[in-house]
Design an enzyme around this catalytic site. Structure first.
Site, mmCIF file in Angstrom:
data_model
loop_
_atom_site.group_PDB
_atom_site.id
_atom_site.type_symbol
_atom_site.label_atom_id
_atom_site.label_comp_id
_atom_site.label_asym_id
_atom_site.label_seq_id
_atom_site.Cartn_x
_atom_site.Cartn_y
_atom_site.Cartn_z
ATOM 1 N N CYS A 100 0.797 -1.214 0.000
ATOM 2 C CA CYS A 100 0.000 0.000 0.000
ATOM 3 C C CYS A 100 0.835 1.272 0.000
ATOM 4 O O CYS A 100 1.999 1.264 0.378
ATOM 5 C CB CYS A 100 -0.868 0.054 1.257
ATOM 6 N N GLY B 26 0.601 -0.028 -5.034
ATOM 7 C CA GLY B 26 -0.651 -0.762 -4.983
ATOM 8 C C GLY B 26 -1.517 -0.377 -6.151
ATOM 9 O O GLY B 26 -1.833 0.805 -6.317
ATOM 10 N N ASN C 126 -0.498 1.340 5.709
ATOM 11 C CA ASN C 126 0.511 0.635 4.924
ATOM 12 C C ASN C 126 1.239 -0.295 5.886
ATOM 13 O O ASN C 126 1.809 0.168 6.884
ATOM 14 C CB ASN C 126 1.480 1.642 4.305
ATOM 15 N N GLY C 127 1.240 -1.572 5.570
ATOM 16 C CA GLY C 127 1.888 -2.548 6.450
ATOM 17 C C GLY C 127 0.960 -3.713 6.681
ATOM 18 O O GLY C 127 -0.087 -3.832 6.040
ATOM 19 N N TYR D 270 13.805 -2.613 -4.085
ATOM 20 C CA TYR D 270 12.783 -2.791 -5.109
ATOM 21 C C TYR D 270 11.530 -1.934 -4.936
ATOM 22 O O TYR D 270 11.044 -1.354 -5.893
ATOM 23 C CB TYR D 270 12.397 -4.272 -5.164
#
Ligand code: SF4
Length: 492
Positions: free
Chosen positions: A26, A52, A127-128, A267
């Site tokens: 996310c 995302g 996010n996570g 990445y």
């Protein structure tokens, strides 16, 4: 054809849409104190689209009411209609890009999640991934909670709703203390924004300013796109409250040694982002240079697997003196929503995403640079394509160590049994992928590229669990589901 270690290997090898990558879950954006805050959030989400691509949503507050628009699909498609943006009124808003890792891919899981609590409206973008979400969910359900989604994020709303603390902020802090795992939150309340990062700082979160307004977001590129300046990172374990009285900061957790995700550097993050004072692009080039020093090879050209392997390939080429060439061309128009081919077409081995630059590589010895090898399926396809196009040798150099463990902190990874490096040693991987030689950067080399002397075995500065199995937190849900399984087996 290479022999696959996996039951569904043939399908994986030939599926043209299977990009065999870890996927970031996310991206989040929050804006406070700006006219048409939702428009700035939409721009920020667009810059974070790589984090995302499955769904995107925005919730705004106009001083009286909350407004929300959430939909499956990309940011550009979800927020391109004037009537949608016109309805998202107010000078504060938060938004979220989603790639589903926890909870089915369905509208009810699209964030930001919103609830009317006794203390007022509360929206959250996460996010996570929480590593004790199932345990918390079971506890909450046993006390009567009714869940609307299957997302791990919803537990935070129930924890806030059931806290007995007096203010919404106190309730939020109370709820955070029950959480394990990875979370960078931006929340919207009638008073303003709350931005919070877990004590390990797994996922990034930065603060920016645009005039008198404030922005909290996953990466600096989201600040760039709206012309905001970078102020600083939200520290691991920090909670930042942004309201009409200004900005205040709290450190409500027991201090931990921060361990931000090392894969963000390799990445996930965009190469034009800056993280922990380091340009992601420069770090990736340094990874390539380390790789050239650790695993040199005699070849005619360095070829990246585009786009993610490109900075490391430039670094490899500069260090080795071997020319950098675009031996593979990537189509930028292949999306997840592209019409899915039937099996008859799929099994032709369609080269939708990557194509070999045939005249360039025919008869040449290539050093192929990729950012990671997960199941190995993309590597097999690409190497096969390069050989078909006439490459005389293909030497694969990988800009991350062998991926041997799954991630439980907000990254979509296959189960461990599907990870190539968890099943094979390097010689078998070389044969499986079909290359003349194969080398991965060492874990110490990766840390050196980040400006550290190497991995400090006793106190590593990053989460690198997918390469080492050294998970910084408890994995409560994994432990409990394993315990449930043992109980079931024992009862049989
Ligand atoms: Fe990042 Fe890997 Fe740690 Fe997940 S397990 S947070 S991908 S380093």
């Amino acid at each position: 054809m290479n022999e696959s270690p996996f039951e569904d290997g043939d399908r994986l090898l030939l599926h043209p849409f299977d990009d065999d990558r870890f996927h970031e879950e996310c991206g989040v954006v929050g804006v406070f104190g700006l006219d048409q805050a939702a428009a700035a959030v939409a721009l920020g989400l667009h810059a974070l689209q790589h984090r995302g691509q499955e769904a995107a949503g925005i919730v705004s507050f106009d001083g009286e009411e909350f407004h929300a628009h959430r939909a499956m699909g990309h940011v550009a498609g979800n927020f391109d209609r004037p009537e949608v943006m016109a309805a998202l009124t107010g000078r504060m808003a938060i938004g979220h890009n989603r790639y589903a890792t926890t909870g089915a891919s369905a509208m009810r899981n699209v964030q930001p999640l919103f609830a009317e609590l006794s203390s007022g409206g509360f929206a959250v973008a996460h996010n996570g991934n929480l590593t004790n979400a199932m345990a918390l969910r079971r506890r909450l359900i046993s006390r009567g909670a009714i869940f609307q989604s299957t997302s791990d994020t919803e537990v935070i709303i129930h924890l806030v709703a059931t806290s007995t603390q007096p203010t919404l902020l106190d309730r939020f802090i109370d709820a955070l203390k029950d959480l394990e795992g990875a979370y960078s939150f931006v929340c919207l309340t009638p008073e303003g924004l709350i931005a919070c990062r877990d004590p390990y700082g797994f996922r990034p979160l930065v603060l920016g300013r645009l005039g008198d307004s404030w922005i909290a977001t996953s990466e600096t590129v989201a600040l760039d796109v709206i012309g905001a300046s970078f102020v600083r990172e939200v520290e691991p374990g920090e909670l930042v409250v942004i309201g009409s009285n200004g900005v205040s900061t709290l450190m409500p957790f027991r201090p931990e040694r921060p361990r931000p995700c090392i894969f963000e550097q390799v990445y996930f993050s965009r190469p034009d982002s800056i993280s922990q004072g380091l340009s992601i692009y420069e770090v990736r080039k340094r990874i390539g240079a380390e790789l050239a020093s650790e695993a040199p090879v005699d070849a005619d050209m360095v070829v990246p697997v585009p786009d993610s392997g490109t900075p490391a390939a430039i670094g490899f080429a500069q260090q080795s003196g071997i020319p950098f060439e675009l031996g593979i061309i990537r189509s930028h128009y292949v999306g997840r929503t592209f019409i899915q081919p039937g099996d008859n077409i799929r099994h032709l081995g369609v080269k939708l995403k990557h194509n070999a630059n045939r005249p360039l590589i025919a008869g040449k010895r290539l050093v192929l640079i990729d950012d990671s090898v997960v199941r190995g399926t993309t590597s097999v396809k690409i190497v096969h394509m390069l050989r078909e196009a006439g490459a005389s040798e293909v030497h694969l150099r990988v800009a991350s160590p062998p991926t041997t463990h799954s991630c439980f902190y907000g990254v979509d990874t296959p189960v461990r049994s599907k990870l190539l490096a968890a099943n094979m040693d390097e010689a078998h991987m070389r044969d499986f992928i079909g290359v003349d030689s194969l080398a991965f950067i060492s874990i110490d080399g990766l840390y050196r590229a980040l400006g550290e002397p190497g991995r400090a075995a006793r106190s590593p500065t990053r989460c690198d669990a997918c390469f080492t199995g050294d998970y910084p937190t408890r994995l409560t849900d994994q432990e409990e589901s394993a315990a449930d399984l043992y109980t079931l087996i024992a009862a049989q």
